[in-house]
Design an enzyme around this catalytic site. Structure first.
Site, PDB file in Angstrom:
ATOM      1  N   ASN A  13       0.882  -1.179   0.000  1.00 34.92           N
ATOM      2  CA  ASN A  13       0.000   0.000   0.000  1.00 34.92           C
ATOM      3  C   ASN A  13       0.915   1.223   0.000  1.00 34.92           C
ATOM      4  O   ASN A  13       1.485   1.576   1.022  1.00 34.92           O
ATOM      5  CB  ASN A  13      -0.886  -0.009   1.251  1.00 34.92           C
ATOM      6  CG  ASN A  13      -1.653   1.301   1.416  1.00 34.92           C
ATOM      7  OD1 ASN A  13      -1.773   2.075   0.458  1.00 34.92           O
ATOM      8  ND2 ASN A  13      -2.166   1.556   2.605  1.00 34.92           N
ATOM      9  N   LYS A  15       0.221   4.229  -0.202  1.00 35.67           N
ATOM     10  CA  LYS A  15      -0.393   5.447   0.345  1.00 35.67           C
ATOM     11  C   LYS A  15      -0.163   6.612  -0.633  1.00 35.67           C
ATOM     12  O   LYS A  15      -0.094   6.379  -1.837  1.00 35.67           O
ATOM     13  CB  LYS A  15       0.151   5.749   1.733  1.00 35.67           C
ATOM     14  CG  LYS A  15       0.134   4.525   2.642  1.00 35.67           C
ATOM     15  CD  LYS A  15       0.276   4.899   4.077  1.00 35.67           C
ATOM     16  CE  LYS A  15       0.475   3.635   4.907  1.00 35.67           C
ATOM     17  NZ  LYS A  15       0.114   3.801   6.292  1.00 35.67           N
ATOM     18  N   HIS A 100      -9.552   1.450   4.680  1.00 40.72           N
ATOM     19  CA  HIS A 100      -8.276   1.629   5.402  1.00 40.72           C
ATOM     20  C   HIS A 100      -8.505   2.577   6.580  1.00 40.72           C
ATOM     21  O   HIS A 100      -9.282   3.537   6.470  1.00 40.72           O
ATOM     22  CB  HIS A 100      -7.217   2.200   4.455  1.00 40.72           C
ATOM     23  CG  HIS A 100      -5.840   2.145   5.030  1.00 40.72           C
ATOM     24  ND1 HIS A 100      -5.394   3.063   5.945  1.00 40.72           N
ATOM     25  CD2 HIS A 100      -4.827   1.265   4.859  1.00 40.72           C
ATOM     26  CE1 HIS A 100      -4.149   2.758   6.297  1.00 40.72           C
ATOM     27  NE2 HIS A 100      -3.789   1.667   5.656  1.00 40.72           N
ATOM     28  N   GLU A 102      -6.869   4.931   7.718  1.00 45.27           N
ATOM     29  CA  GLU A 102      -6.605   6.355   7.448  1.00 45.27           C
ATOM     30  C   GLU A 102      -7.819   7.008   6.781  1.00 45.27           C
ATOM     31  O   GLU A 102      -8.107   8.178   7.027  1.00 45.27           O
ATOM     32  CB  GLU A 102      -5.329   6.494   6.598  1.00 45.27           C
ATOM     33  CG  GLU A 102      -4.083   6.200   7.440  1.00 45.27           C
ATOM     34  CD  GLU A 102      -2.879   5.708   6.674  1.00 45.27           C
ATOM     35  OE1 GLU A 102      -2.851   5.792   5.436  1.00 45.27           O
ATOM     36  OE2 GLU A 102      -1.947   5.212   7.338  1.00 45.27           O
ATOM     37  N   GLU A 172      -5.669  -4.773  10.384  1.00 46.92           N
ATOM     38  CA  GLU A 172      -4.658  -3.734  10.569  1.00 46.92           C
ATOM     39  C   GLU A 172      -4.942  -2.966  11.862  1.00 46.92           C
ATOM     40  O   GLU A 172      -5.719  -1.991  11.846  1.00 46.92           O
ATOM     41  CB  GLU A 172      -4.680  -2.764   9.387  1.00 46.92           C
ATOM     42  CG  GLU A 172      -4.350  -3.391   8.063  1.00 46.92           C
ATOM     43  CD  GLU A 172      -3.688  -2.408   7.118  1.00 46.92           C
ATOM     44  OE1 GLU A 172      -2.630  -2.726   6.590  1.00 46.92           O
ATOM     45  OE2 GLU A 172      -4.223  -1.297   6.938  1.00 46.92           O
ATOM     46  N   GLY A 178       2.204   2.287  10.669  1.00 39.45           N
ATOM     47  CA  GLY A 178       3.168   3.375  10.531  1.00 39.45           C
ATOM     48  C   GLY A 178       3.856   3.764  11.826  1.00 39.45           C
ATOM     49  O   GLY A 178       4.550   4.784  11.881  1.00 39.45           O
ATOM     50  N   SER A 214       3.182  -2.218  10.378  1.00 40.51           N
ATOM     51  CA  SER A 214       4.619  -2.268  10.655  1.00 40.51           C
ATOM     52  C   SER A 214       5.240  -3.636  10.367  1.00 40.51           C
ATOM     53  O   SER A 214       6.104  -4.097  11.108  1.00 40.51           O
ATOM     54  CB  SER A 214       4.901  -1.827  12.097  1.00 40.51           C
ATOM     55  OG  SER A 214       4.497  -0.482  12.280  1.00 40.51           O
ATOM     56  N   GLY A 236       4.768   1.275   4.746  1.00 32.91           N
ATOM     57  CA  GLY A 236       6.088   1.903   4.609  1.00 32.91           C
ATOM     58  C   GLY A 236       7.116   1.038   3.908  1.00 32.91           C
ATOM     59  O   GLY A 236       7.849   1.515   3.023  1.00 32.91           O
TER      60      GLY A 236
HETATM   61  C1  PEP Z   1      -0.863   0.291   5.842  1.00 41.50           C
HETATM   62  O1  PEP Z   1      -0.912   1.488   5.665  1.00 41.50           O
HETATM   63  O2  PEP Z   1      -1.734  -0.437   5.342  1.00 41.50           O
HETATM   64  C2  PEP Z   1       0.231  -0.251   6.664  1.00 41.50           C
HETATM   65  C3  PEP Z   1       0.157  -1.501   7.039  1.00 41.50           C
HETATM   66  O3  PEP Z   1       1.257   0.601   6.962  1.00 41.50           O
HETATM   67  P1  PEP Z   1       2.665   0.241   7.657  1.00 41.50           P
HETATM   68  O4  PEP Z   1       3.152  -1.069   7.072  1.00 41.50           O
HETATM   69  O5  PEP Z   1       3.571   1.380   7.308  1.00 41.50           O
HETATM   70  O6  PEP Z   1       2.419   0.112   9.121  1.00 41.50           O
END
Ligand code: PEP
Length: 256
Positions: A13, A15, A100, A102, A172, A178, A214, A236
């Site tokens: 992803n 983003k 998601h 966010e 998630e 993040g 993460s 990320g």
């Molecule tokens: C995400 O945004 O779906 C995600 C899992 O981010 P990160 O891996 O950066 O925690």
């Protein structure tokens, strides 16, 4: 096929990251690296929709599939700035992330809106990756299952068993996204087992369940080893080809 031998799915992803030149370098590297992985690992990238044409032209013919991070709840019309699911399908996409955290937080997307977006994605032939997850406060209050169960139920209620079977679900935890602080494999497995039971009750036990939050090269294998974790949704770390491919290789090491 036993649970341990399920195929794995790793989806990036991006983003709101990427520019044309950097995307080209990253996509070429991922396509090359994915070509060396066993077929038991599927790899995808969800890019900003503006870059779908570029992504299609660079990934077509490679083993990597692609998608977007959101779709509109409408199929067409006077909805300035929105991108409809059929438009996404025009570019050969497979996935649309919906719900998601966010978008739920910053764009105030309700569980009901997420369910409608899921329907629009399915109608357009896309595979929705439905994200669910609890906040730290909700986990500490002991309501993780209640929260993720309600988020998933809102979607499942609107679907037939056949439609539900076409989903991918991503757990998630909001506190892990993040932050560099992943859920432990035990914490993630426990929620995945709960979600699996919920999906099984709908007749969709084989829906791939991804963990996101993460995931990094050094924790991926332990997470992916869990019987109900079928892969990862990677934020990320999906922006660095070496890290993303290392995570894909970790999936390969535990895939059937
Ligand atoms: C995400 O945004 O779906 C995600 C899992 O981010 P990160 O891996 O950066 O925690």
């Amino acid at each position: 096929m036993s649970k341990q031998q399920r195929a794995k799915l790793v989806v990036g992803n991006w983003k709101m990251h990427g520019r044309l030149a950097a995307n080209a370098t990253l996509l070429r590297a991922i396509a090359q690296g994915a070509g060396e992985l066993p077929a038991a690992v599927r790899v995808g990238v969800c890019v900003p929709s503006l870059y779908l044409a570029q992504t299609q032209s660079l990934l077509e013919g490679s083993p990597v599939v692609w998608g977007v991070q959101d779709v509109s709840a409408f199929t067409h019309g006077a909805y300035t700035g929105e991108v409809a699911a059929p438009m996404v399908s025009d570019f050969g996409a497979m996935f649309a992330i919906v719900g998601h955290s966010e978008r739920r937080a910053y764009h105030r997307e309700s569980a009901e809106l997420v369910a409608v977006k899921t329907q629009r994605a399915l109608e357009a032939g896309l595979t929705p990756i439905v994200c669910v997850g609890e906040t730290l406060e909700e986990r500490e209050a002991g309501s993780t299952e209640q929260v993720v169960g309600a988020q998933l139920d809102e979607v499942l209620e609107k679907l037939s068993a056949e439609e539900a079977a076409r989903l991918v679900v991503a757990y998630e935890p909001v506190w892990a996204i993040g932050t560099g602080k992943s859920a432990t494999s035990e914490q993630a497995q426990a929620v995945h087992a709960f979600l699996r039971a919920r999906l099984a009750a709908k007749g969709a036990a084989d829906v791939p369940l991804l963990y996101g939050g993460s995931v990094k090269p050094d924790n991926a294998e332990e997470l992916f080893r869990q019987p109900d974790i079928d892969g990862g949704l990677i934020g990320g770390a999906s922006l660095k080809d070496r890290d993303f491919l290392a995570i894909c290789k970790a999936a390969a090491s535990v895939a059937g």
